[in-house]
Each structure stands twice: as C-alpha cells, then as structure tokens.
Scaffold this active site. Structure first.
Site, mmCIF file in Angstrom:
data_model
loop_
_atom_site.group_PDB
_atom_site.id
_atom_site.type_symbol
_atom_site.label_atom_id
_atom_site.label_comp_id
_atom_site.label_asym_id
_atom_site.label_seq_id
_atom_site.Cartn_x
_atom_site.Cartn_y
_atom_site.Cartn_z
ATOM 1 C CB CYS A 121 -1.047 -0.111 1.276
ATOM 2 S SG CYS A 121 -2.412 1.132 0.854
ATOM 3 C CE LYS A 196 -7.679 -1.244 4.236
ATOM 4 N NZ LYS A 196 -6.373 -0.930 4.045
ATOM 5 N NE ARG A 206 -6.745 4.701 8.719
ATOM 6 C CZ ARG A 206 -8.252 4.843 7.851
ATOM 7 N NH1 ARG A 206 -8.414 6.145 8.575
ATOM 8 N NH2 ARG A 206 -8.629 4.249 7.284
ATOM 9 N NE ARG A 218 -6.639 4.433 4.501
ATOM 10 C CZ ARG A 218 -5.713 5.569 4.610
ATOM 11 N NH1 ARG A 218 -5.661 6.492 3.657
ATOM 12 N NH2 ARG A 218 -4.895 5.376 5.478
ATOM 13 C CE LYS A 249 -7.642 -3.887 7.604
ATOM 14 N NZ LYS A 249 -6.554 -3.129 6.937
ATOM 15 C CE1 TYR A 314 -1.239 -5.258 14.116
ATOM 16 C CE2 TYR A 314 -3.581 -5.288 14.284
ATOM 17 C CZ TYR A 314 -2.692 -4.887 13.568
ATOM 18 O OH TYR A 314 -2.567 -4.106 12.633
HETATM 19 C C1 PBG Z 1 -3.069 0.150 4.957
HETATM 20 C C2 PBG Z 1 -3.579 -0.830 5.873
HETATM 21 C C3 PBG Z 1 -4.505 -0.195 6.795
HETATM 22 C C4 PBG Z 1 -4.504 -1.575 7.909
HETATM 23 C C5 PBG Z 1 -3.918 -2.762 6.844
HETATM 24 N N1 PBG Z 1 -3.292 -1.964 5.899
HETATM 25 C C6 PBG Z 1 -4.954 1.166 7.362
HETATM 26 C C7 PBG Z 1 -6.014 1.510 6.289
HETATM 27 O O1 PBG Z 1 -6.646 1.183 5.459
HETATM 28 O O2 PBG Z 1 -6.402 2.660 6.962
HETATM 29 C C8 PBG Z 1 -5.544 -1.615 8.884
HETATM 30 C C9 PBG Z 1 -4.760 -2.601 9.857
HETATM 31 C C10 PBG Z 1 -5.511 -2.530 11.321
HETATM 32 O O3 PBG Z 1 -6.341 -1.502 11.722
HETATM 33 O O4 PBG Z 1 -5.168 -3.209 12.111
HETATM 34 N N2 PBG Z 1 -3.835 0.556 3.944
#
Ligand code: PBG
Length: 325
Positions: A121, A196, A206, A218, A249, A314
């Site tokens: 990303c 997602k 973040r 987003r 997700k 986690y």
């Molecule tokens: C990158 C990304 C994100 C997460 C994983 N890859 C953040 C987002 O999309 O803002 C979130 C992971 C988490 O909250 O544990 N785009």
C-alpha cells in the site's frame, strides 16, 4: 423420538472430553499471521501506545523478534513499514532499499522458513496519507496501479513470500499479477484485501503506521460498511484477476461477510482482526472488565467458525502461547 424429553442436547456437553469430541471449530497456531511494524533507527523495540504488547522494531531488533515468532510455531508475519520520509508519490514504498524491502531481507536471512507477507500500500509512504496518487484532489485509480505494482514487485525482489495489496484500487490484483509474472515471480501468491471496509476500527493502526489521511477519508476507495453483496463482487473481481487468497477486513463486525465469501468461493479466506478490535480487548482486560485469554480465543474461534482459514491478528503471539499449553 423427535424432541424433549428423549432428545437432550445437554448430554453431549456434560464433560470436557465429550465437548472436545463434538467441537466443530478449533483455532490452531497454523491459522495465524502476526503483523509487525518496522521503522528506521537503531535498537528500537518500542511499544505502540494504542496497541499494548505490539512494538515498532528497527532492522537490528527484527531478527530476534522473527525468531521468537517462529519458535512460537507461528507460520507467518505481515510487514508494515514506516519510511524515513514521505512524498507525493510514495517513493520509499518501492525503493529497493526501503524499510520493508530491508526488513524482508533481515527476516528471510534470520528465519528462512517463516513466511513473509508484505502489505502492499502507499498510504504509509505518501505525504497526504492516501493509498494512491492524488490528481485534482482525488485518488486517481489508474495512475496508482503502476506504483502499487512496482511496490509489490520490489517486495518480491527482496524475497517476500506473499504480497498483499490493501489499497482497494480497481484492477490492482491484475496489475500486480502482470508485474510479478513479467519479472519471473510467477510463483509469488497474491493475498488480496478483497473486501476491505472504510472502518473506524483502523484507528490504532493509523497511529502505529502514521498513515492517517491528511485530508478527506478513504470512503472513495474502501467499501461502505453496510454493503455485503458488493463484497461478493469485490471478491469475484479479485479472483478473476488472479488473487490466490482473499481477505475480509475488519473481521469481528463483518463475520457475515466472511461467512458469505466462504460459502461462495473455494479459495482460502483470510480475515483481518484489526487494530481497533485488538485495542478494545486490551483496554477492557487492563481494566479487569474482561478475561483476556478467554475473550481472545473466543473471538478467534468465532472468526474461524464464520469461515476464515487464516486470521491476521495482533493477538497471534499470545494466542500461540495459550494454544500451546
Ligand atoms: C493500509 C492498511 C491499513 C490496515 C492494514 N493495511 C490501514 C487503512 O487502510 O487505513 C489496517 C490494519 C489495522 O487496523 O489493524 N492501507
């Protein structure tokens, strides 16, 4: 003999041995992927404030952590990077000596058998914090694809075992597949963050990854939380483009989505038990309001029961310890 009193469902619950025999779902250490945050610097192993128990690592502390993870029996990690500097075009995301590229080399060198997944990303690397390139104030889908594909290719070149695009641009799986195949990485699987959602549960991440958008949000690329049929279209699209593993997700508030994706497709399904889900459990446990071990294992079991084969979490290290007892 069709009902009570002949039928008594409690019979098979009366001892732990019986319950074990009829248990339908179990979480195994093999199901789990542990996320790791890597940053520049030296001697770094600093706890992330919003994610107790999770740390930022520098390259020199990473090998020991990778060994510990492998010794716990976990099969895989997913890497996130914090770059030295950010710019409009996310240069460090695809730099051959970028933080993630270096981290991949360190881990593969220290523990060759540990599967290294990389989050692909741009948001951690762009000055504006969005997951693509900005044109006229908007994230431009097609211009972002090239940079996202370059990022994935640079990860594969550094030795990544699986690349996982999380940007939610249309066409990114096809773009990654063609960049990988065109450069000799036909065997590198793609785990796509297929469904997602634009979720408030990413808050702690973040902060950890310093990837909060500097303007807007987003919602123009990540999915609208109320939608589930659209999730099936997202998954279908990614499968058609060649995704090997499909991800939903977040996990906990989206168990119905996991279940529908599982019922519709035969691909391995991954679910991301995200930072906000983790932080809630940790905060409540610290206050003595929840039993951390039982709640965590119940959550992971629920995600598995909904249909996930793989869980990014986690809690993975703690869960591996608890499951191994
Ligand atoms: C990158 C990304 C994100 C997460 C994983 N890859 C953040 C987002 O999309 O803002 C979130 C992971 C988490 O909250 O544990 N785009």
């Amino acid at each position: 003999m069709s009902g009570f009193p002949q039928v008594r469902l409690r019979r098979l619950r009366s001892t732990e041995a019986l319950r074990r025999m009829v248990r339908e779902t179990s979480v195994n250490v093999n199901d789990l992927i542990y996320p790791l945050f890597v940053a520049h610097g030296k001697g770094l192993k600093e706890e992330i404030r919003s994610m107790p128990g999770c740390c930022h690592f520098s390259l020199d502390t990473l090998a020991a952590e990778a060994k510990e993870i492998a010794e716990l029996g976990l099969p895989a990690i997913i890497l996130f990077g914090l770059p030295a500097s950010k710019d409009e075009v996310a240069s460090e995301a695809y730099a051959s000596n970028g933080i993630v590229q270096e981290a991949i080399r360190v881990v593969k060198d220290a523990v060759p058998d540990l599967v290294v997944v990389t989050d692909v990303c741009l948001c951690e690397y762009t000055s504006h914090g969005h997951c693509g390139v900005i044109v006229k104030g908007q994230v431009d889908n097609d211009r972002s694809l090239e940079l996202i594909a370059r990022t994935a290719l640079s990860h594969a070149e550094a030795g990544a075992d699986i690349v996982a695009p999380s940007d939610m641009m249309d066409g990114r799986v096809a773009a990654l597949r063609s960049a990988l195949d065109g450069n000799g990485f036909q065997s590198t699987p793609i785990m796509s963050y297929a469904a997602k959602y634009a979720s408030a549960f990413y808050g702690p991440f973040r902060e950890a990854a310093e990837s909060t958008p500097q303007f807007g949000d987003r919602r123009g690329y990540q999915m609208d939380p109320p939608n589930v049929r659209e999730a099936l279209r997202e998954v279908e699209q990614d499968i058609q483009e060649g995704a090997d593993i499909i991800m939903v997700k977040p996990a906990l508030a989206y168990l119905d989505v996991i279940s529908k994706v599982r019922a519709t497709w035969n691909h391995p399904v991954a679910a991301y038990n995200v930072s906000g889900e983790y932080a809630m459990v940790k905060a409540a446990a610290r206050n003595g309001w929840l039993e951390e071990e039982r709640v965590t294992l119940e959550i992971l079991t629920a995600i598995k029961r909904a249909g996930a084969d793989i869980i990014l979490t986690y809690h993975a290290k703690d869960a591996a310890r608890w499951l191994g007892r």
